[in-house]
Design a protein around this motif. Sequence first.
Motif, PDB file in Angstrom:
ATOM      1  N   ALA A 145      10.890  23.308  46.390  1.00 50.60           N
ATOM      2  CA  ALA A 145      11.760  23.725  47.492  1.00 50.60           C
ATOM      3  C   ALA A 145      13.133  24.231  47.068  1.00 50.60           C
ATOM      4  O   ALA A 145      13.910  24.664  47.918  1.00 50.60           O
ATOM      5  CB  ALA A 145      11.943  22.559  48.473  1.00 50.60           C
ATOM      6  N   ARG A 161       8.203  26.913  51.835  1.00 50.86           N
ATOM      7  CA  ARG A 161       9.552  27.009  52.381  1.00 50.86           C
ATOM      8  C   ARG A 161      10.558  26.557  51.334  1.00 50.86           C
ATOM      9  O   ARG A 161      10.199  26.103  50.247  1.00 50.86           O
ATOM     10  CB  ARG A 161       9.692  26.198  53.671  1.00 50.86           C
ATOM     11  CG  ARG A 161      10.270  24.786  53.564  1.00 50.86           C
ATOM     12  CD  ARG A 161       9.427  23.851  52.763  1.00 50.86           C
ATOM     13  NE  ARG A 161      10.006  22.488  52.757  1.00 50.86           N
ATOM     14  CZ  ARG A 161      10.024  21.711  51.700  1.00 50.86           C
ATOM     15  NH1 ARG A 161       9.517  22.125  50.555  1.00 50.86           N
ATOM     16  NH2 ARG A 161      10.533  20.491  51.775  1.00 50.86           N
ATOM     17  N   GLN A 165      15.766  26.253  54.652  1.00 50.44           N
ATOM     18  CA  GLN A 165      14.995  26.309  55.893  1.00 50.44           C
ATOM     19  C   GLN A 165      14.842  24.925  56.510  1.00 50.44           C
ATOM     20  O   GLN A 165      14.831  24.790  57.737  1.00 50.44           O
ATOM     21  CB  GLN A 165      13.636  26.958  55.624  1.00 50.44           C
ATOM     22  CG  GLN A 165      13.739  28.463  55.377  1.00 50.44           C
ATOM     23  CD  GLN A 165      12.514  29.047  54.722  1.00 50.44           C
ATOM     24  OE1 GLN A 165      12.122  28.643  53.626  1.00 50.44           O
ATOM     25  NE2 GLN A 165      11.899  30.022  55.368  1.00 50.44           N
ATOM     26  N   ASP A 166      14.740  23.898  55.668  1.00 51.03           N
ATOM     27  CA  ASP A 166      14.727  22.530  56.181  1.00 51.03           C
ATOM     28  C   ASP A 166      16.026  22.230  56.926  1.00 51.03           C
ATOM     29  O   ASP A 166      16.023  21.701  58.048  1.00 51.03           O
ATOM     30  CB  ASP A 166      14.575  21.527  55.036  1.00 51.03           C
ATOM     31  CG  ASP A 166      13.177  21.502  54.443  1.00 51.03           C
ATOM     32  OD1 ASP A 166      12.248  22.023  55.071  1.00 51.03           O
ATOM     33  OD2 ASP A 166      13.035  20.968  53.330  1.00 51.03           O
ATOM     34  N   HIS A 288       7.737  20.962  57.755  1.00 55.58           N
ATOM     35  CA  HIS A 288       7.188  22.198  57.187  1.00 55.58           C
ATOM     36  C   HIS A 288       5.783  22.453  57.709  1.00 55.58           C
ATOM     37  O   HIS A 288       5.438  23.575  58.096  1.00 55.58           O
ATOM     38  CB  HIS A 288       7.193  22.076  55.666  1.00 55.58           C
ATOM     39  CG  HIS A 288       6.393  23.104  54.939  1.00 55.58           C
ATOM     40  ND1 HIS A 288       6.524  24.451  55.178  1.00 55.58           N
ATOM     41  CD2 HIS A 288       5.458  22.987  53.945  1.00 55.58           C
ATOM     42  CE1 HIS A 288       5.698  25.119  54.373  1.00 55.58           C
ATOM     43  NE2 HIS A 288       5.038  24.252  53.628  1.00 55.58           N
ATOM     44  N   TYR A 289       4.960  21.406  57.748  1.00 51.29           N
ATOM     45  CA  TYR A 289       3.578  21.571  58.209  1.00 51.29           C
ATOM     46  C   TYR A 289       2.909  20.233  58.408  1.00 51.29           C
ATOM     47  O   TYR A 289       3.117  19.297  57.631  1.00 51.29           O
ATOM     48  CB  TYR A 289       2.765  22.371  57.176  1.00 51.29           C
ATOM     49  CG  TYR A 289       1.291  22.484  57.515  1.00 51.29           C
ATOM     50  CD1 TYR A 289       0.840  23.461  58.402  1.00 51.29           C
ATOM     51  CD2 TYR A 289       0.361  21.600  56.976  1.00 51.29           C
ATOM     52  CE1 TYR A 289      -0.510  23.550  58.725  1.00 51.29           C
ATOM     53  CE2 TYR A 289      -0.987  21.684  57.292  1.00 51.29           C
ATOM     54  CZ  TYR A 289      -1.418  22.661  58.177  1.00 51.29           C
ATOM     55  OH  TYR A 289      -2.742  22.746  58.512  1.00 51.29           O
ATOM     56  N   ASP A 319       0.841  25.863  51.371  1.00 54.58           N
ATOM     57  CA  ASP A 319       1.507  26.518  50.251  1.00 54.58           C
ATOM     58  C   ASP A 319       0.484  27.044  49.253  1.00 54.58           C
ATOM     59  O   ASP A 319       0.642  28.139  48.690  1.00 54.58           O
ATOM     60  CB  ASP A 319       2.458  25.539  49.570  1.00 54.58           C
ATOM     61  CG  ASP A 319       3.574  25.057  50.481  1.00 54.58           C
ATOM     62  OD1 ASP A 319       3.284  24.757  51.657  1.00 54.58           O
ATOM     63  OD2 ASP A 319       4.723  24.969  50.040  1.00 54.58           O
ATOM     64  N   LYS A 354       0.572  29.143  59.081  1.00 52.62           N
ATOM     65  CA  LYS A 354       1.655  28.842  60.024  1.00 52.62           C
ATOM     66  C   LYS A 354       1.940  29.998  60.971  1.00 52.62           C
ATOM     67  O   LYS A 354       2.899  29.944  61.742  1.00 52.62           O
ATOM     68  CB  LYS A 354       2.923  28.455  59.255  1.00 52.62           C
ATOM     69  CG  LYS A 354       2.781  27.170  58.456  1.00 52.62           C
ATOM     70  CD  LYS A 354       3.977  26.885  57.582  1.00 52.62           C
ATOM     71  CE  LYS A 354       5.225  26.565  58.384  1.00 52.62           C
ATOM     72  NZ  LYS A 354       6.372  26.202  57.514  1.00 52.62           N
ATOM     73  N   MET A 370       9.083  26.918  61.409  1.00 53.33           N
ATOM     74  CA  MET A 370       9.183  25.505  61.052  1.00 53.33           C
ATOM     75  C   MET A 370       8.947  24.700  62.331  1.00 53.33           C
ATOM     76  O   MET A 370       8.751  25.276  63.407  1.00 53.33           O
ATOM     77  CB  MET A 370      10.546  25.202  60.440  1.00 53.33           C
ATOM     78  CG  MET A 370      10.821  25.921  59.121  1.00 53.33           C
ATOM     79  SD  MET A 370       9.917  25.227  57.715  1.00 53.33           S
ATOM     80  CE  MET A 370      10.886  23.734  57.423  1.00 53.33           C
TER      81      MET A 370
END
Length: 401
Positions: A145, A161, A165-166, A288-289, A319, A354, A370
């Motif tokens: 990340a 990601r 973005q987090d 993220h997912y 990913d 996503k 996200m």
Amino acid sequence: MRVTKKSLALATTAVTVFALAACAPADGGVGGTDDGGESAAADPVEVGIIYSKTGPLAAYGEAYHQGFEAGLDHATDGTGEVDGQPIEVTYLDDAGDPDKAVNHAKDLIGQGVQIMGGTVSSGIALKLAEQAEQNQVLYVSGPAAADAITGINDYTFRSGRQSLQDVATAGTFVDPDGAKVLVFAQDNAFGQGNLAAVDGVLGAQGAKVDSILVPEDATEFTPFARQVIDADPDLVFVAWAGASSGAMWEGLDQQGVLDATTVVTGLGDAATFDAYGDAAAKVDFLNHYFPGAPDNEVNDAMVAAVEEAGGTPDLFTPDGFVAAQMIVHAIAEGGDDVDAMVGALEGWTFDGPKGSTTIRESDHAVLQPMYQVGLVETDGSWMPELVDEVPADAVAPPEAD
């Protein structure tokens, strides 16, 4: 679809190469014809995937690996080929060790491999990016990340990601403009990095960012929780890792922090869902997912393929899936020309697990949605529940220099 195996002699390890090839007639393969009129197999495209099969990040590595195999099957319509060329994948274990990963990369490059992917570790990804630039090979980083991977050089991409973005997703739980945001984190590189990211992203949106950095060896969290109460923030962003997580959450809950303000942290893989104890229902999660978050055909296909293979879709499964999509697209458009592969990926928009996903041309950031998530108790266990999808453009990281 048939699977062939090939031994590849490497200096540091003996590995098994899985070559995915299309179903072929018994008297030959795909491609052109030889002098006898029989079908001659096309030369394979070699791909090296370096990931944590073992080591402290092995669970993340396995999720990535499962996603990659599902993505390769999906992107090639089950043939394992691009325009008649089989894609031959060598999986190598970095075990979380940067030196081991670099040695693997050098061995692959020495064997003529032009495409590499993988790794969960940011430190390893940055080292592999150096190898990609020095040797002008394509490298698609995995779940690592670190923001520094984005824009690091022309030959490095990412399939997941990044930290910015987090943080941007955390900011969607409040209006950052004028908000008091407190970063509650361990006083180490991880915590300090998160503080810098929050300050850079939410601070730029008008938030007043402060922090409480807790010593790594702390075991009593009451005094730090009281400091949070005294600060009276509008949002607490928690960045924490390690064995003290449970005690930390218990301390915040007992001192009333979780009832007094909005507390946001990242939701990890499925193994962590029960780690928050009674605090779980009071925490807001950026994510993220998780398998139930997206609602699209590609995600459905990925989940079905991983489960059919005996796996369990998890945080970093997409990913791996996206990495395979990117590599197949690069081969299809660029052939064996690495610069053409790079050009094919830059600015590419496609449907990933996503949803609509774009590789930003300028710095190779992966623009993707996200999620805001809550944990709900179901049959004695905590499970994620989607609160809201955050659009890709709302959490796009600033362009890297």
